[in-house]
Design an enzyme around this catalytic site. Structure first.
Site, mmCIF file in Angstrom:
data_model
loop_
_atom_site.group_PDB
_atom_site.id
_atom_site.type_symbol
_atom_site.label_atom_id
_atom_site.label_comp_id
_atom_site.label_asym_id
_atom_site.label_seq_id
_atom_site.Cartn_x
_atom_site.Cartn_y
_atom_site.Cartn_z
ATOM 1 N N ASP A 298 14.418 2.198 5.704
ATOM 2 C CA ASP A 298 13.532 1.503 4.758
ATOM 3 C C ASP A 298 14.338 0.803 3.673
ATOM 4 O O ASP A 298 14.195 -0.404 3.442
ATOM 5 C CB ASP A 298 12.563 2.498 4.103
ATOM 6 C CG ASP A 298 11.454 2.944 5.030
ATOM 7 O OD1 ASP A 298 11.600 2.748 6.248
ATOM 8 O OD2 ASP A 298 10.451 3.481 4.544
ATOM 9 N N PRO B 287 0.825 -1.209 0.000
ATOM 10 C CA PRO B 287 0.000 0.000 0.000
ATOM 11 C C PRO B 287 0.865 1.266 0.000
ATOM 12 O O PRO B 287 1.881 1.324 0.693
ATOM 13 C CB PRO B 287 -0.823 -0.105 1.289
ATOM 14 C CG PRO B 287 -0.402 -1.340 1.976
ATOM 15 C CD PRO B 287 0.599 -2.068 1.152
HETATM 16 O O1 PMV Z 1 6.420 5.730 6.933
HETATM 17 P P1 PMV Z 1 7.630 4.995 6.501
HETATM 18 O O2 PMV Z 1 7.432 3.600 6.198
HETATM 19 O O3 PMV Z 1 8.339 5.687 5.375
HETATM 20 O O4 PMV Z 1 8.656 4.994 7.741
HETATM 21 C C1 PMV Z 1 9.224 6.184 8.159
HETATM 22 C C2 PMV Z 1 10.111 5.963 9.332
HETATM 23 C C3 PMV Z 1 10.609 7.286 9.924
HETATM 24 O O5 PMV Z 1 11.454 6.928 11.018
HETATM 25 C C4 PMV Z 1 9.462 8.114 10.452
HETATM 26 C C5 PMV Z 1 11.390 8.109 8.921
HETATM 27 C C6 PMV Z 1 12.740 7.539 8.541
HETATM 28 O O6 PMV Z 1 13.271 7.978 7.528
HETATM 29 O O7 PMV Z 1 13.281 6.691 9.271
#
Ligand code: PMV
Length: 334
Positions: free
Chosen positions: A171, A120
């Site tokens: 990520d 998603p």
């Molecule tokens: O929302 P996502 O899956 O892109 O996760 C972001 C995680 C954060 O710690 C909020 C941002 C990051 O770059 O680590």
């Protein structure tokens, strides 16, 4: 990354439909188990791949196309374009141009690229990083770039900067490695030791939220009130360090408690929302060992740790509480 013979439908009238070599790259989604947001401020985080959802890039050579004739299809985002016509800042264009720069090439052989994903979008499951990685991997194979995973990870990180502004890099790191990781920005990525298999249910609020916006808001609050925010980030660091030990030990009950504590800290950072809190509480009341939001928050997904026998009850509780979809995922013992 692998070569395969796919039945590819040629859109060129004089080339009959035939077997053409295609290059396929796939990559999973991801969930952050501990440490989101704090990881942007150099605290550690723990993330796992989510293999039930995946992104995929297919490249097929166009033998009679001229140089730089690249067509791109990404039906999930309604994109049908040539590379030439694509906005230079579009993440797909960025990924391709970064690859060309890295490999020191100014021209591309003609090909068509098709990108699809079941992850998603804008929901905290790493769809942007996963998509960047499959494009880079497929191109690497197609051009014969011989890039290492580390280099692919670095390029994906550069694409992530377009999406997230100041990404921590977690990520792209967990998705490139496809393994559970313990991550600190700028340090060597550590594989996580997992003492017992861990089963999770991920519930989607259906609310799309942009990571870059939420990260920017947290930064604004941190600048206004650095002391209070540093205290919360340090709390999250302690929880994450403890979780690393507990995951290795395989104590699921304790791990669930730590997830609950991490969710409370994220509430204090003001990145949860009513819908996430409702799903987190529903999972816990239905017997989950612990639950928390995962990713940037203010929508997107939450994750709960469950015992095998409670899966159907927790799934039902999440759907009854308003989840629009559920993903179950297993982290194997390593
Ligand atoms: O929302 P996502 O899956 O892109 O996760 C972001 C995680 C954060 O710690 C909020 C941002 C990051 O770059 O680590």
């Amino acid at each position: 990354m692998r070569y395969s013979n796919l039945l590819f439908k040629s859109n060129l009238k004089h080339i009959p439909i035939k077997l053409m070599p295609a290059i396929i790259a796939t990559a999973p989604g991801k969930a952050i188990l501990f440490g989101e947001h704090a990881v942007v401020y150099k605290r550690p985080a723990i993330a796992v791949p989510v293999t039930k959802v995946r992104s995929k890039a297919i490249i097929v050579a166009n033998p009679i196309g001229g140089k730089n004739k690249v067509t791109i299809e990404a039906p999930d985002i309604n994109l049908f374009s040539t590379l030439e016509e694509l906005d230079l800042n579009h993440p797909i264009a960025v990924a391709i141009h970064l690859m060309m720069k890295k490999l020191n090439i100014s021209e591309l052989p003609a090909f068509s690229l098709r990108v699809t994903s079941t992850i998603p979008i804008a929901s905290g499951l790493g769809s942007s990083a996963s998509t960047a990685i499959v494009i880079i991997r497929a191109l690497n194979d197609f051009i014969g770039g011989n890039l290492s995973n580390k280099e692919i990870n670095q390029l994906a990180f550069e694409v992530e900067i377009i999406h997230h502004g100041t990404p921590s890099g977690i990520d792209n790191s967990v998705i490139t490695s496809s393994q559970p990781v313990f991550f600190i920005t700028g340090k060597r990525i550590q594989r996580l030791k997992v003492g017992v298999p861990l089963r999770f249910i991920i519930g989607n609020t259906g609310i799309k939220s942009l990571t870059s916006d939420i990260v920017a808001e947290v930064k604004k609050e941190w600048q206004i009130n650095p002391q209070a925010y540093e205290v919360i980030f340090n709390r999250i660091r302690q929880i994450t360090l403890e979780a690393k030990k507990i995951i290795a030990k395989g104590d699921k009950k304790e791990l669930g408690q730590l997830m609950n504590k991490n969710h409370e800290a994220l509430q204090d950072l003001n990145v949860s929302c009513k819908e996430l809190d409702i799903l987190v509480n529903a999972a816990k009341q239905a017997g989950a060992l612990g639950a928390k939001l995962c990713g940037a928050g203010r929508g997107g997904n939450m994750i709960s740790l469950i015992e095998n026998n409670t899966a159907p009850i927790v799934e039902k509780a999440l759907m009854d509480a308003g989840a629009i979809s559920i993903i179950t995922t297993l982290v194997k013992r390593i």
